[in-house]
Design an enzyme around this catalytic site. Structure first.
Site, short mmCIF file in Angstrom:
data_model
loop_
_atom_site.label_atom_id
_atom_site.label_comp_id
_atom_site.label_asym_id
_atom_site.label_seq_id
_atom_site.Cartn_x
_atom_site.Cartn_y
_atom_site.Cartn_z
CG LEU A 118 -1.83 -1.24 1.38
CD1 LEU A 118 -2.72 -1.09 2.62
CD2 LEU A 118 -2.69 -1.45 0.14
CE LYS A 161 -0.91 3.11 -10.80
NZ LYS A 161 -0.75 1.88 -11.65
CG HIS A 211 -2.97 1.13 -2.38
ND1 HIS A 211 -1.62 1.09 -2.60
CD2 HIS A 211 -3.51 0.27 -3.28
CE1 HIS A 211 -1.35 0.24 -3.58
NE2 HIS A 211 -2.48 -0.27 -4.02
#
Lengths: 290, 290
Positions: A39, A158, A43
């Protein structure tokens, strides 16, 4: 069992996750953030979004699973980073309620034989470069939805095509989950955050922001001609000595087909290798603005 | 809107069915019987089973949808019987609560592009004779599950492979639906009930019970050697002048693979043409009894 402290529950089995997530008596919305772990701030922005969508009474679940079926045979499945203890701490600190971290064997038991194929939105871009990738993505996302039973799932922009494929799959299969996409988080120099950035050499890391610069140039070029846009991005990225372009394409942002009279927004998406590390990024521009 | 009387609600849209079936405040189990309509006593036995499983407080939903994606280009999609008013009356009389009867356009809207593939149990038998059939079945069944959200779904054992494929799909994709299979209902002379029996000429109808006779002969033959069993069934069915055998196969009843040391039951399944009408039937025999 809880590695992450008293506030985050960690489950490793599908039945355990189902019991926990579908617990009777829970009132607010259940929001899922599917991840492959490792992460980063990208995130964490998805988790913050999920926390907001869940509200004070709702539940935020994060799945951490490096999904073997979405990696090609020559891709980075085995070396993909798996810092599980750190991920759990980050989840706890971000106010996550449940972490679901299954093993590959738990997700793909003996004689596993069912896959979900999206056959239009998956075709161009990463679908062309990574055959089977979106089949793995669709399959695991549908499994996670069925296990956790979320009202809402949050994904990052993304991976634009991933979001588009999952939206299409969700519509087509009547999956009762609302898909929310959250903006890409970037380093100060514009590089999109990705767990794969950790693979970059110092020199490659220094050159990688060229991707974002190229996409911004295209956005501000004052044209919506796809060939011109693609050429412009290609030329700019070509100035970075370590960059090897996988694809650069401008497409209708809804259908991921060639733009046409119904196109409202254009997606410019690209994938660029720096050494063995493949980075992706994208930008949206209004189609009819000129 | 209700065509069937005050006791059965008829819905034609996915959103309407979802609203109705997932209505808050419903207490007992929700049981779905997916059908293609043209209901006969076989379907009615599934509905009775569903009624029993739902209990007095539960809900029974029947879907009626002749699913185009499970028919091959040369198959009987367009001539498949669609006696909708009669089906609704039968559902009402059988105590069905909800009939979901969508249009093809409702189930497969513009740019529909997502399909579910089961890739092992689907391979032999009808999967070999009808390429794409189980892809269509898996896709529509998963859609119906997602729309209706049943706790339990009931299928008929005449379509043995269909049940096996759906069980596998449900396990693999973690679909939170319990699959219940109900026994085949037969005419007095042994012919398995099927909506397609209506296509048979009088002469073909008179010969068709040979299928059941052949399977019973195999069951009682005192052998589990698959080649011997297949030969016996083939020879018996061959006595019917109008019968043209599509396949006869003896397989492990769980995996639909060749029987092996772990086999508990043997499935003998066959498909036989009478004219253009293709009939299927099957029988289970204990594997290790000898």
């Amino acid at each position: 069992m809880s590695l992450g402290g008293p506030l985050v529950k960690i489950v490793r089995t599908a039945s355990g996750a189902a019991r926990l997530c579908r617990a009777p008596g829970s009132v607010g919305p259940l929001v899922l953030v599917p991840t492959m772990g490792a992460l980063h701030a990208g995130h964490l922005s998805l988790i913050r979004k999920a926390r907001k969508l869940a509200g004070p009474k709702g539940t935020v679940a994060v799945s951490i699973f490096v999904n073997p079926t979405q990696f090609g045979p020559k891709e980075d499945f085995s070396r993909y980073p798996r810092p599980f203890a750190r991920d759990c701490r980050l989840c706890r600190d971000a106010g996550v309620d449940i972490v679901f971290q299954p093993s590959p064997q738990e997700m793909y038991p003996e004689r596993y034989s069912t896959y979900v194929n999206e056959e239009l939105v998956s075709l161009p871009l990463c679908g062309k470069s990574r055959p089977g990738h979106f089949r793995g993505v669709c399959t695991v996302v549908l499994k996670l939805f069925n296990i956790v039973g979320p009202d809402i799932a949050v994904f990052g922009m993304k991976d634009y095509q991933q979001v588009a494929v999952i939206r299409r799959m969700t519509r087509d299969l009547n999956v009762p989950v609302r898909i929310v996409a959250a903006p890409t988080v970037r380093e100060a120099d514009g590089l999109a955050l990705s767990s794969r950035n950790a693979y970059l050499s110092a020199e490659a890391r220094a050159q990688a922001p060229v991707i974002r610069r190229a996409l911004l140039l295209a956005r501000d070029a004052g044209t919506v001609k796809t060939a011109a846009l693609e050429k412009l991005v290609r030329r700019e990225i070509g100035t970075a000595s370590l960059a090897r372009i996988d694809y650069i394409e401008a497409l209708d942002a809804d259908t991921l087909e060639e733009p046409g009279p119904e196109t409202g927004q254009l997606l410019i998406a690209c994938a660029v290798y720096f050494g063995n590390t493949r980075l992706i990024d994208n930008i949206l521009i209004p189609y009819a603005r000129i």
